[in-house]
Design an enzyme around this catalytic site. Structure first.
Site: not given
Ligand code: AAO
Length: 512
Positions: A115, A173, A210, A212, A216, A248, A352
């Site tokens: 991101n 975002r 995964r 992150d 966003h 996430e 997890r």
């Protein structure tokens, strides 16, 4: 024809919901901040033999190095380039780990930070984990390369340039998450660089990611990136396997961005799970274990086949992210073992397990003053290896929850009961519950302040079983409590509220 294309598209995208685990394995462990060399050894000596399906590793990409004067764990969430040298090791060590883990049937999932790059206040120079030059001031990351054109700032409409209001989707975002330079993923060039990074890892043999901070990023941008990803390496995965993606997204309700916007792209972290389970285990707000009869979708969680679940994660175990004070962690070991045991016994979601390092927790007015503390490290800031004690626990500040007998044995339980329905529920209308998984496993939990003493239908074939919480089957012998199941499937259970671990679990492979 249209139907066929639709089916192909669905097949392609839904493949990313499959963790690609091998040999009927079901759980992932997050070895937070572990060195690649230690993970490789752990796959061979522990995770493979004990049925763990995979490891979530800390971000392998080059990050900023923050020393003031010690290095916080969170520096790894500030990329400087996609070079594969990090606090956990270099590219050769990463490749060696992926190979060795794959060879013993343990998958590697990479924490991908795509991101953003480092914080806008990150300065300039070579204070980065491979010593690569960058300038946060000028938004230049020559080793990717990214320049100021590749960031979102022009689209952000807040005074500070940061996200100020989570109710405004455009801010969330297009602006900077806690001041982190926000990449413009709508640009084909940026998508290409991110996809190249992820593809390099896929070709090295990782099983998925995964991702992150997905809240966003625009789902359409993510879809474009995922669409460019290679199939998994056929040395270890069947031809045509897609990378597993779990995203996430913190959605506790109350914000316009919903987890469901990401379901088509891959799985999503269900943060309500740990927050609610913590509240139930702690008996806050009048919550009771007996209310878990319809745990899962019945509690307003996302569909099970979209969910990645956990009791705590690396953020909320120290007050970052979301979930708040209810989150149960290794600091409350007795409750924690019960909570993780319950999660692993219950069919909801892909599970997890967290594996942490200890830090000097120092809570003042509800905030941990030491929430930044990095992993156990030497004076020069390098991460310490994970030493294994003779009793199989870990030393030097590594907690290794995944090696706690109760948790490890429930990871095995979940594999043994895989695919079996949730069955034979019982509760005392308070905090004593029991449930089974078809005819393959049964768990009984006492979180009341009095003893449990009851005869229950387990659904299991008659025989003598070994409780895998107080001990386990060792050769032909049981090192813990024994449970007699009659020919009618009924068994008597007694669990004192003062037991070290007030729960019992038996499964098909723990039959004596
Ligand atoms: C560090 C410093 C900062 C500095 C920055 C840049 O700490 O002071 O400004 O560098 O120089 C981690 C650390 C950060 C660290 C960062 C970079 O946690 O402290 O910043 O590395 O080094 C949001 C995101 C979520 C994110 C989470 C921490 O949505 O994606 O914040 N998690 C991931 C990683 C995490 C990492 C990053 C992302 C960045 O897991 O380790 O940060 O790569 C609301 C929103 C959530 C939001 C939280 C926290 O939550 O809904 O989306 O998470 O706020 O801001 C109730 C509400 C709940 C709300 C919560 C908290 O529970 O119900 O919705 O309260 O208000």
């Amino acid at each position: 024809m249209k139907v066929l294309i639709l089916a192909m598209l669905l097949g392609l995208s839904f493949a990313q919901h499959n963790p690609n685990t091998k040999h009927g394995r079901t759980s992932i462990v997050h070895l937070f901040e572990w060195r690649w060399a230690d993970i490789a050894a752990e796959c061979e000596r522990y995770l493979g033999p004990n049925g763990f399906g995979g490891v979530q590793i800390s971000p392998p990409s080059e990050s900023i190095v923050v020393s003031n004067p010690w290095r916080p764990w969170w520096e790894r969430y500030q990329p400087i380039s996609y070079n594969l040298c990090s606090r956990s090791g270099n590219e050769n060590e990463l490749r060696d780990m992926i190979t060795r883990c794959n060879n013993v049937g343990v998958n590697i999932y990479v924490d991908a930070v795509i991101n953003h790059m480092c914080g806008a206040g990150g300065g300039e120079g070579r204070h980065s984990s491979c010593g690569t030059y960058f300038s946060a001031n000028r938004k230049e990351f020559p080793s990717v390369p990214y320049t100021s054109w590749d960031f979102n700032d022009g689209k952000c409409r807040t005074g500070s340039g940061n996200i100020e209001n989570y109710q405004d989707v455009n801010q969330v975002r297009n602006c900077r998450l806690v001041g982190l330079l926000d990449l413009s993923l709508e640009k084909d060039y940026v998508r290409g660089k991110v996809a190249d990074y992820m593809n390099k890892l896929i070709d090295m043999g990782v099983a998925g990611f995964r991702v992150d901070a997905c809240k966003h990023m625009w789902p359409g941008d993510l879809g474009a990136v995922y669409g460019r990803l290679h199939n998994l390496n056929t040395r270890w995965f069947s031809p045509g396997s897609r990378p597993f993606v779990f995203q996430e997204v913190i959605d506790l309700g109350g914000e316009p961005i919903k987890s469901s916007e990401y379901f088509g792209l891959g799985r999503v972290t269900e943060f309500k799970y740990g927050a609610k389970l913590g509240t139930v285990m702690r008996k806050w707000n009048g919550e009771k274990l007996s209310f878990l009869k319809n745990w899962g979708e019945g509690w307003g969680f996302m569909p099970s086949d979209k969910a990645l679940v956990f009791v705590d994660n690396h953020d909320n175990q120290r007050g970052h992210g979301a979930g708040g004070a209810s989150i149960v962690t290794f600091w409350d070991a007795r409750l924690y073992k019960m909570a993780v045991g319950l999660m692993l016994a219950h069919p909801y979601g892909v599970t997890r397990v967290m594996s942490s390092f200890r830090w000097n927790r120092h809570i003042v007015n509800g905030k941990d003053q030491n929430d930044w503390m990095g992993p156990p490290s030497h004076g020069d800031g390098s991460t310490k290896p994970v030493p294994i004690n003779p009793d199989s626990t870990c030393g030097d500040g590594w907690v290794c929850e995944h090696r706690w007998r109760q948790i490890r044995n429930m990871v095995i339980f979940r594999n043994v009961v895989n695919g079996q329905p949730f069955s034979n529920w019982w509760d005392n209308r308070s905090n004593q519950i029991a449930f089974g998984r078809g005819n393959r496993g049964f768990i009984v939990i006492n979180n009341d302040d009095w003893d449990l003493d009851v005869t229950l239908s387990t659904g299991m074939p008659g025989g003598t079983y070994c409780d895998v919480i107080s001990g386990q089957k060792d050769g032909g012998r049981c090192t813990g409590k024994q449970v007699q199941v009659g020919g009618d499937g009924r068994a008597h259970f007694r669990i004192s509220n003062r037991d070290e671990d007030p729960f019992i679990a038996i499964h098909a492979d723990s039959k004596l």
